[in-house]
Design a protein around this motif. Structure first.
Motif, PDB file in Angstrom:
ATOM      1  N   ALA A   1       0.830  -1.199   0.000  1.00 28.82           N
ATOM      2  CA  ALA A   1       0.000   0.000   0.000  1.00 28.82           C
ATOM      3  C   ALA A   1       0.865   1.250   0.000  1.00 28.82           C
ATOM      4  O   ALA A   1       0.392   2.338  -0.282  1.00 28.82           O
ATOM      5  N   LYS A   2       2.148   1.096   0.349  1.00 22.74           N
ATOM      6  CA  LYS A   2       3.045   2.244   0.396  1.00 22.74           C
ATOM      7  C   LYS A   2       3.728   2.492  -0.950  1.00 22.74           C
ATOM      8  O   LYS A   2       4.375   3.504  -1.146  1.00 22.74           O
TER       9      LYS A   2
ATOM     10  N   ILE B   1     -22.391   4.774  -0.248  1.00 19.02           N
ATOM     11  CA  ILE B   1     -21.776   3.753   0.587  1.00 19.02           C
ATOM     12  C   ILE B   1     -20.274   3.978   0.511  1.00 19.02           C
ATOM     13  O   ILE B   1     -19.678   3.895  -0.561  1.00 19.02           O
ATOM     14  N   ASN B   2     -19.658   4.230   1.654  1.00 19.27           N
ATOM     15  CA  ASN B   2     -18.303   4.755   1.638  1.00 19.27           C
ATOM     16  C   ASN B   2     -17.360   3.947   2.528  1.00 19.27           C
ATOM     17  O   ASN B   2     -17.158   4.283   3.700  1.00 19.27           O
ATOM     18  N   PRO B   3     -16.797   2.858   1.976  1.00 16.57           N
ATOM     19  CA  PRO B   3     -15.788   2.109   2.719  1.00 16.57           C
ATOM     20  C   PRO B   3     -14.511   2.935   2.845  1.00 16.57           C
ATOM     21  O   PRO B   3     -14.057   3.535   1.860  1.00 16.57           O
ATOM     22  N   LEU B   4     -13.929   2.970   4.042  1.00 15.12           N
ATOM     23  CA  LEU B   4     -12.770   3.806   4.305  1.00 15.12           C
ATOM     24  C   LEU B   4     -11.505   2.950   4.275  1.00 15.12           C
ATOM     25  O   LEU B   4     -11.353   2.024   5.067  1.00 15.12           O
ATOM     26  N   ARG B   5     -10.612   3.269   3.372  1.00 12.63           N
ATOM     27  CA  ARG B   5      -9.384   2.507   3.197  1.00 12.63           C
ATOM     28  C   ARG B   5      -8.425   2.731   4.361  1.00 12.63           C
ATOM     29  O   ARG B   5      -8.330   3.827   4.898  1.00 12.63           O
ATOM     30  N   GLY B   6      -7.655   1.692   4.704  1.00 14.86           N
ATOM     31  CA  GLY B   6      -6.837   1.731   5.910  1.00 14.86           C
ATOM     32  C   GLY B   6      -5.446   2.303   5.742  1.00 14.86           C
ATOM     33  O   GLY B   6      -4.803   2.664   6.722  1.00 14.86           O
ATOM     34  N   GLN B   7      -4.944   2.392   4.498  1.00 11.12           N
ATOM     35  CA  GLN B   7      -3.624   2.946   4.258  1.00 11.12           C
ATOM     36  C   GLN B   7      -3.671   3.856   3.040  1.00 11.12           C
ATOM     37  O   GLN B   7      -4.644   3.879   2.297  1.00 11.12           O
ATOM     38  N   ASN B   8      -2.565   4.574   2.809  1.00 10.04           N
ATOM     39  CA  ASN B   8      -2.608   5.692   1.870  1.00 10.04           C
ATOM     40  C   ASN B   8      -2.849   5.286   0.425  1.00 10.04           C
ATOM     41  O   ASN B   8      -3.415   6.051  -0.343  1.00 10.04           O
ATOM     42  N   ASN B   9      -2.394   4.110   0.010  1.00 11.46           N
ATOM     43  CA  ASN B   9      -2.577   3.742  -1.401  1.00 11.46           C
ATOM     44  C   ASN B   9      -3.134   2.332  -1.558  1.00 11.46           C
ATOM     45  O   ASN B   9      -2.886   1.676  -2.558  1.00 11.46           O
ATOM     46  N   VAL B  10      -3.907   1.880  -0.586  1.00 11.63           N
ATOM     47  CA  VAL B  10      -4.599   0.602  -0.762  1.00 11.63           C
ATOM     48  C   VAL B  10      -5.464   0.651  -2.017  1.00 11.63           C
ATOM     49  O   VAL B  10      -5.492  -0.293  -2.813  1.00 11.63           O
ATOM     50  N   GLN B  11      -6.166   1.764  -2.205  1.00 13.82           N
ATOM     51  CA  GLN B  11      -7.025   1.890  -3.385  1.00 13.82           C
ATOM     52  C   GLN B  11      -6.210   1.806  -4.662  1.00 13.82           C
ATOM     53  O   GLN B  11      -6.558   1.102  -5.604  1.00 13.82           O
TER      54      GLN B  11
ATOM     55  N   THR C   1      -3.571   6.745  -5.102  1.00 16.28           N
ATOM     56  CA  THR C   1      -5.018   6.917  -5.250  1.00 16.28           C
ATOM     57  C   THR C   1      -5.652   6.685  -3.893  1.00 16.28           C
ATOM     58  O   THR C   1      -5.509   5.600  -3.318  1.00 16.28           O
ATOM     59  N   ASN C   2      -6.347   7.684  -3.396  1.00 16.72           N
ATOM     60  CA  ASN C   2      -6.835   7.608  -2.023  1.00 16.72           C
ATOM     61  C   ASN C   2      -8.228   6.991  -1.941  1.00 16.72           C
ATOM     62  O   ASN C   2      -8.780   6.503  -2.922  1.00 16.72           O
ATOM     63  N   THR C   3      -8.803   7.043  -0.761  1.00 13.42           N
ATOM     64  CA  THR C   3     -10.058   6.333  -0.495  1.00 13.42           C
ATOM     65  C   THR C   3     -11.245   6.881  -1.278  1.00 13.42           C
ATOM     66  O   THR C   3     -12.224   6.171  -1.487  1.00 13.42           O
TER      67      THR C   3
END
Length: 580
Positions: free
Chosen positions: A8-9, A227-237, A353-355
């Motif tokens: 994700a980094k 519906i807004n799932p929140l990603r846990g790290q900066n570039n998981v998306q 790419t962020n959440t």
């Protein structure tokens, strides 16, 4: 087969090159194949979004909600910027519903807080929909024009009363009824969730039930809703967008889609396999069972982040050759045959790419420290050593190639994103990006309401292990503290592993505040400092997963059968005072 470990980094360009490396150089997934695919939400009718974990709406829209429903997310600690936007919306008159096992900070601002037992999300949302249906609060026009399968879906909620759900969830019937009425009354109602919804053996159904609730009230396809799932790290998306999933090429193009595969084969000049690879739990199981011989880990620390740390260690011990590529030494790197020192975000170029699906440029601030190199350069050099020529050298050139092969990114180039970035889909260089999704129709056409029945966690408390453990993050630490653990001030603030439990539970086990306790599960044991709090209900304890001796020494490896996510959020444990 190993792409589930992509970092994700890493920037989007590095994740893309990693995907290219795994597909083009290794060429085939010559291991047992995963039968289930990570696309559970295709059935829900929100395939493009929920299948990729992306928010349907934008962060800026949070401020304009009239109703916010937070479930399975400690937003102010794990996503503090979005949490602050929620507080702004509340100050502007928005109503707030919070459903969590812990009385988190946001609960203090809630019009309705529901303290639910871990793993009972479906019981809550199904009962809310029961109220909404019987009181005629649902959006009949949206359901008739934009969705299908309503009658079949109705079977799962029509008799599932708030009274039944209250007994399962450990809350009050009136709390569920009130939450349902608040949500249904919203014209701009948004649902926000995180791993408290997904990391369950039935997590796919948790997400489907949330999708049902949003569609039932017409809260999809318009501003400040969704519906807004929140990603846990900066570039998981971004990592997922670039194909760091076992069933996808970049842009969620399936490896078994002949047309998509031929397009990549033509561009990359190699023959590509059409079999779905292994998800992370199956990779580790494959290593344990001597099927996986080689493992390449980038920017990931599975010994700390994955369930049942003892099993992870045993699996890594059996791998014949382990490569770890990271910016700092980690617990996982201790097991490596080769460590490749990678550069940090400030030492390289690319995009994240962020959440909210926003593709943002990263600019190099300093030269790489020591002998470290950007992840993308390391992978390119490996490709060359293994005989695959790659003419693309810069992050900018890689982004141009991504745009040529990935429809979601087809209108992205560095000139367009150098200021504020763009939200995918970006369908062409004259396209402005997409603020919110599903405006006129869903990815599959009509939204599919899914019949979802409540099912309990894989491991429930019993006489031997009478307590329920749930896990999460704290404000001051990031993931497996690979980075925050290097900061003296942060470590002074949260220095050691701890458990939270209420006074009644502490008294039952003869524990006092700041005692050292030993917590046991069927998989292991660990020590933790006792923090007595009124955040939790009886016989429920919370432990963060950040520490090497933290919650994942205990957590359960039971998997969601659809997408193979482990049940990190619920397991049965026992506790006692250390030295007794």
């Amino acid at each position: 087969a190993f792409a589930g470990l992509a970092s994700a980094k890493c920037t989007n360009e590095e994740n893309y090159i990693f995907q290219k490396f795994m597909r083009a150089v290794i060429g085939t997934n010559n291991v047992d194949h995963c039968a289930r695919l990570c696309h559970a939400s295709t059935v829900s009718g929100l395939a493009t979004t929920l299948g990729s974990g992306a928010m349907t709406n934008s962060i800026a829209e949070v401020k304009n909600h009239d109703v916010i429903f937070v479930i399975g997310s400690n937003t102010t600690e794990t996503h503090p910027v979005i949490g602050s936007f929620m507080k702004t919306a509340i100050k502007n008159g928005a109503k707030l519903i919070v459903a969590e096992p812990r009385r988190i900070e946001l609960a203090e601002h809630a019009d309705q807080f529901i303290r639910i037992k871990p793993g009972t999300n479906v019981a809550l949302t199904n009962a809310m929909m029961n109220v909404i249906y019987h009181e005629g609060l649902y959006d009949k026009e949206f359901l008739s024009k934009r969705t299908e399968n309503f009658d079949n879906f109705l079977e799962s909620i029509i008799d599932f009363t708030p009274k039944m759900a209250a007994e399962i969830c450990g809350c009050e019937e009136d709390e569920i009824i009130n939450a349902a009425r608040i949500y249904a009354a919203g014209e701009r109602a948004g649902i926000y969730y995180a791993m408290g919804v997904t990391q369950h053996s039935n997590g796919t159904n948790h997400v489907k039930s949330i999708a049902n609730l949003a569609m039932m009230c017409g809260n999809v396809g318009k501003e400040s809703s969704g519906i807004n799932p929140l990603r846990g790290q900066n570039n998981v998306q971004g990592a997922c967008d670039m194909g760091a999933l076992p069933n996808n090429f970049p842009g969620y193009q399936k490896v078994y889609d002949d047309e998509a595969r031929r397009n990549f084969e033509k561009h990359w000049g190699v023959k590509l396999d059409n079999n779905v690879g292994l998800s992370l739990p199956h990779i580790l199981n494959g290593a344990y069972n001597n099927i996986i011989k080689f493992l390449y880990v980038m920017g990931e620390n599975p010994i700390v982040s994955d369930p049942d740390s003892n099993h992870v260690k045993a699996s890594l011990n059996k791998v014949e050759f382990l490569v770890v590529q990271d910016i700092f030494m980690t617990e996982t790197a201790e097991y490596a045959d080769v460590i490749l020192p990678a550069s940090t975000y400030a030492e390289k170029e690319g995009t994240f790419t962020n959440t909210e699906r926003r593709i943002q440029m990263v600019r190099k601030a300093i030269d790489p420290v020591g002998k470290s190199k950007p992840d993308g350069l390391i992978i390119q050099e490996l490709m060359q050593q293994l005989g695959y020529g790659n003419s693309i050298q810069t992050a900018k050139e890689t982004m141009d190639e991504i745009a040529s092969l990935t429809p979601l990114y087809s209108g992205v180039n560095y000139e367009r994103i150098k200021e504020t970035g763009l939200q995918w889909p970006v369908n062409g260089f004259d396209h402005p990006g997409t603020k919110y999704l599903h405006k006129d129709k869903f990815a599959r056409g009509l939204g599919y309401l899914t019949k979802v029945d409540y099912k309990g966690a894989a491991e429930l408390p019993d006489a031997e292990y009478p307590l329920t453990l749930t896990t999460g993050r704290v404000l001051y630490h990031f993931h497996t503290i690979t980075m925050t653990g290097k900061n003296e001030e942060i470590m002074q603030t949260v220095p050691v592993n701890f458990i939270e439990l209420n006074a009644l539970t502490a008294k039952k086990y003869k524990l006092s505040n700041l005692d050292e306790a030993i917590v046991f599960s069927r998989r292991g044991e660990t020590k933790a400092e006792v923090h007595i709090t009124e955040k939790l209900g009886d016989d429920v304890i919370f432990m963060p997963f950040h520490f090497a001796d933290g919650a994942n020494m205990l957590t359960n490896t039971a998997l969601d059968e659809t997408c193979n996510i482990p049940e990190l959020k619920v397991c049965a444990v026992q506790v006692k005072k250390a030295g007794v």
